[in-house]
Design a protein around this motif. Structure first.
Motif, PDB file in Angstrom:
ATOM      1  N   GLN A 215       0.575  20.021  -6.162  1.00 57.88           N
ATOM      2  CA  GLN A 215       1.374  18.851  -6.514  1.00 57.88           C
ATOM      3  C   GLN A 215       2.300  18.460  -5.355  1.00 57.88           C
ATOM      4  O   GLN A 215       2.924  19.309  -4.732  1.00 57.88           O
ATOM      5  CB  GLN A 215       2.202  19.120  -7.764  1.00 57.88           C
ATOM      6  N   GLY A 216       2.364  17.163  -5.096  1.00 58.21           N
ATOM      7  CA  GLY A 216       3.211  16.673  -4.016  1.00 58.21           C
ATOM      8  C   GLY A 216       2.539  16.646  -2.661  1.00 58.21           C
ATOM      9  O   GLY A 216       3.166  16.240  -1.678  1.00 58.21           O
ATOM     10  N   SER A 217       1.285  17.070  -2.598  1.00 62.40           N
ATOM     11  CA  SER A 217       0.577  17.034  -1.310  1.00 62.40           C
ATOM     12  C   SER A 217       0.447  15.602  -0.802  1.00 62.40           C
ATOM     13  O   SER A 217       0.592  15.339   0.397  1.00 62.40           O
ATOM     14  CB  SER A 217      -0.818  17.660  -1.455  1.00 62.40           C
ATOM     15  N   VAL A 218       0.168  14.672  -1.721  1.00 62.26           N
ATOM     16  CA  VAL A 218       0.071  13.250  -1.391  1.00 62.26           C
ATOM     17  C   VAL A 218       0.817  12.450  -2.448  1.00 62.26           C
ATOM     18  O   VAL A 218       0.745  12.775  -3.636  1.00 62.26           O
ATOM     19  CB  VAL A 218      -1.394  12.773  -1.324  1.00 62.26           C
ATOM     20  N   THR A 219       1.532  11.429  -2.019  1.00 61.27           N
ATOM     21  CA  THR A 219       2.251  10.542  -2.931  1.00 61.27           C
ATOM     22  C   THR A 219       1.947   9.099  -2.571  1.00 61.27           C
ATOM     23  O   THR A 219       1.932   8.742  -1.387  1.00 61.27           O
ATOM     24  CB  THR A 219       3.773  10.760  -2.825  1.00 61.27           C
ATOM     25  N   LEU A 220       1.672   8.280  -3.581  1.00 62.37           N
ATOM     26  CA  LEU A 220       1.527   6.843  -3.367  1.00 62.37           C
ATOM     27  C   LEU A 220       2.917   6.228  -3.425  1.00 62.37           C
ATOM     28  O   LEU A 220       3.541   6.164  -4.475  1.00 62.37           O
ATOM     29  CB  LEU A 220       0.624   6.225  -4.429  1.00 62.37           C
ATOM     30  N   ASP A 221       3.410   5.762  -2.281  1.00 65.04           N
ATOM     31  CA  ASP A 221       4.752   5.175  -2.232  1.00 65.04           C
ATOM     32  C   ASP A 221       4.769   3.744  -2.756  1.00 65.04           C
ATOM     33  O   ASP A 221       5.701   3.335  -3.447  1.00 65.04           O
ATOM     34  CB  ASP A 221       5.288   5.193  -0.794  1.00 65.04           C
ATOM     35  N   SER A 222       3.742   2.965  -2.398  1.00 70.91           N
ATOM     36  CA  SER A 222       3.706   1.573  -2.845  1.00 70.91           C
ATOM     37  C   SER A 222       2.299   1.016  -2.755  1.00 70.91           C
ATOM     38  O   SER A 222       1.464   1.506  -1.988  1.00 70.91           O
ATOM     39  CB  SER A 222       4.660   0.706  -1.999  1.00 70.91           C
ATOM     40  N   CYS A 223       2.053  -0.023  -3.551  1.00 71.41           N
ATOM     41  CA  CYS A 223       0.759  -0.708  -3.556  1.00 71.41           C
ATOM     42  C   CYS A 223       0.991  -2.144  -3.998  1.00 71.41           C
ATOM     43  O   CYS A 223       1.520  -2.384  -5.088  1.00 71.41           O
ATOM     44  CB  CYS A 223      -0.204  -0.003  -4.504  1.00 71.41           C
ATOM     45  N   THR A 224       0.645  -3.111  -3.155  1.00 74.81           N
ATOM     46  CA  THR A 224       0.841  -4.515  -3.501  1.00 74.81           C
ATOM     47  C   THR A 224      -0.373  -5.347  -3.127  1.00 74.81           C
ATOM     48  O   THR A 224      -1.055  -5.071  -2.135  1.00 74.81           O
ATOM     49  CB  THR A 224       2.071  -5.101  -2.775  1.00 74.81           C
ATOM     50  N   LEU A 225      -0.640  -6.347  -3.942  1.00 73.90           N
ATOM     51  CA  LEU A 225      -1.629  -7.385  -3.651  1.00 73.90           C
ATOM     52  C   LEU A 225      -0.895  -8.712  -3.752  1.00 73.90           C
ATOM     53  O   LEU A 225      -0.387  -9.046  -4.821  1.00 73.90           O
ATOM     54  CB  LEU A 225      -2.787  -7.355  -4.653  1.00 73.90           C
ATOM     55  N   GLU A 226      -0.823  -9.442  -2.652  1.00 70.67           N
ATOM     56  CA  GLU A 226      -0.057 -10.682  -2.676  1.00 70.67           C
ATOM     57  C   GLU A 226      -0.586 -11.657  -1.638  1.00 70.67           C
ATOM     58  O   GLU A 226      -0.702 -11.315  -0.460  1.00 70.67           O
ATOM     59  CB  GLU A 226       1.421 -10.389  -2.416  1.00 70.67           C
ATOM     60  N   ASN A 227      -0.919 -12.856  -2.080  1.00 70.45           N
ATOM     61  CA  ASN A 227      -1.357 -13.928  -1.180  1.00 70.45           C
ATOM     62  C   ASN A 227      -2.482 -13.503  -0.244  1.00 70.45           C
ATOM     63  O   ASN A 227      -2.501 -13.835   0.945  1.00 70.45           O
ATOM     64  CB  ASN A 227      -0.164 -14.429  -0.346  1.00 70.45           C
ATOM     65  N   GLY A 228      -3.437 -12.752  -0.808  1.00 68.82           N
ATOM     66  CA  GLY A 228      -4.591 -12.339  -0.016  1.00 68.82           C
ATOM     67  C   GLY A 228      -4.336 -11.160   0.895  1.00 68.82           C
ATOM     68  O   GLY A 228      -5.180 -10.824   1.728  1.00 68.82           O
ATOM     69  N   ASN A 229      -3.182 -10.499   0.747  1.00 72.26           N
ATOM     70  CA  ASN A 229      -2.858  -9.325   1.550  1.00 72.26           C
ATOM     71  C   ASN A 229      -2.695  -8.108   0.649  1.00 72.26           C
ATOM     72  O   ASN A 229      -1.968  -8.167  -0.348  1.00 72.26           O
ATOM     73  CB  ASN A 229      -1.562  -9.536   2.343  1.00 72.26           C
ATOM     74  N   ALA A 230      -3.365  -7.029   0.999  1.00 65.30           N
ATOM     75  CA  ALA A 230      -3.254  -5.769   0.273  1.00 65.30           C
ATOM     76  C   ALA A 230      -2.547  -4.752   1.164  1.00 65.30           C
ATOM     77  O   ALA A 230      -2.884  -4.602   2.336  1.00 65.30           O
ATOM     78  CB  ALA A 230      -4.638  -5.251  -0.101  1.00 65.30           C
TER      79      ALA A 230
END
Length: 209
Positions: free
Chosen positions: A80-95
């Motif tokens: 646990q904690g080896s990898v963390t997703l800090d953020s994820c966004t899809l906006e105006n054609g940009n991921a």
């Protein structure tokens, strides 16, 4: 649902992991393009950034759920904690997706499993300059100053023994940004600005404040 997950996986592997180097950046993580980021504490992050055209099809919550599932699967095996997703966004054609790693081996392992080809490395270690001087000398590594590209003397490197040194081996060039200002790099590294480099294929050394 399985079909949707398979499509998301293909979307990530084939369509989104081809980000190029964006504008010159400062010490703050530049999330306009894909890169590996090392903080002033030696912590490791990656940003995976790309554009997409089917804006009506993709949903941020679905992509986030898929990525969180991938992180959970990796952590169940590696701790646990080896990898963390800090953020994820899809906006105006940009991921944009930002991950944090407990170690260099986790970064190498997860990017390989997740097929993040832009940030994929064989190995990456963040240590102190004093720890890599003997090794780099035995390998015949030549260092250059980040400020002007001129040859760096051994004494200048020794004087920065407490600064951070990144040792990275890559199957292809990757972009690396440091929070602290760059001081020296091995000769094979391409310096993009005061904080950003592009490695060569193979073994690279990067030293920063």
């Amino acid at each position: 649902m399985k079909k949707k997950k398979a499509f998301l996986a293909a979307f990530l592997a084939a369509g989104m992991l081809t980000g190029c180097l964006g504008r010159s950046g400062g010490g703050t993580m530049n999330t306009e393009s894909s890169r590996i980021y090392i903080t002033e504490e030696g912590a490791l992050q990656t940003a995976t950034v790309e554009t997409y055209t089917q804006q009506d099809y993709y949903r941020a919550d679905e992509l986030k759920a898929y990525l969180e599932e991938a992180v959970t699967g990796y952590n169940e095996t590696h701790g646990q904690g080896s990898v963390t997703l800090d953020s994820c966004t899809l906006e105006n054609g940009n991921a944009k997706m930002v991950f944090r790693y407990a170690s260099g081996s986790d970064l190498a392992g997860f990017t390989s499993q997740y097929e993040d080809k832009v940030n994929q490395v064989d190995s990456i270690t963040v240590t102190r300059v004093s720890d890599i001087l003997e090794q780099s000398e035995s390998e015949g590594v030549t260092f250059k100053k980040a400020s002007d590209g001129k040859l760096a003397e051994k004494k200048a490197l020794s004087n920065k023994g407490d600064c951070f040194a990144i040792v990275v081996e890559t199957p292809q060039p990757v972009t690396i940004q440091t929070q602290g200002k760059l001081l020296f790099t091995s000769k094979n590294v391409s310096i993009k600005d005061h904080y950003t480099v592009q490695t060569a294929k193979g073994k690279n050394y990067i030293i920063f404040k």
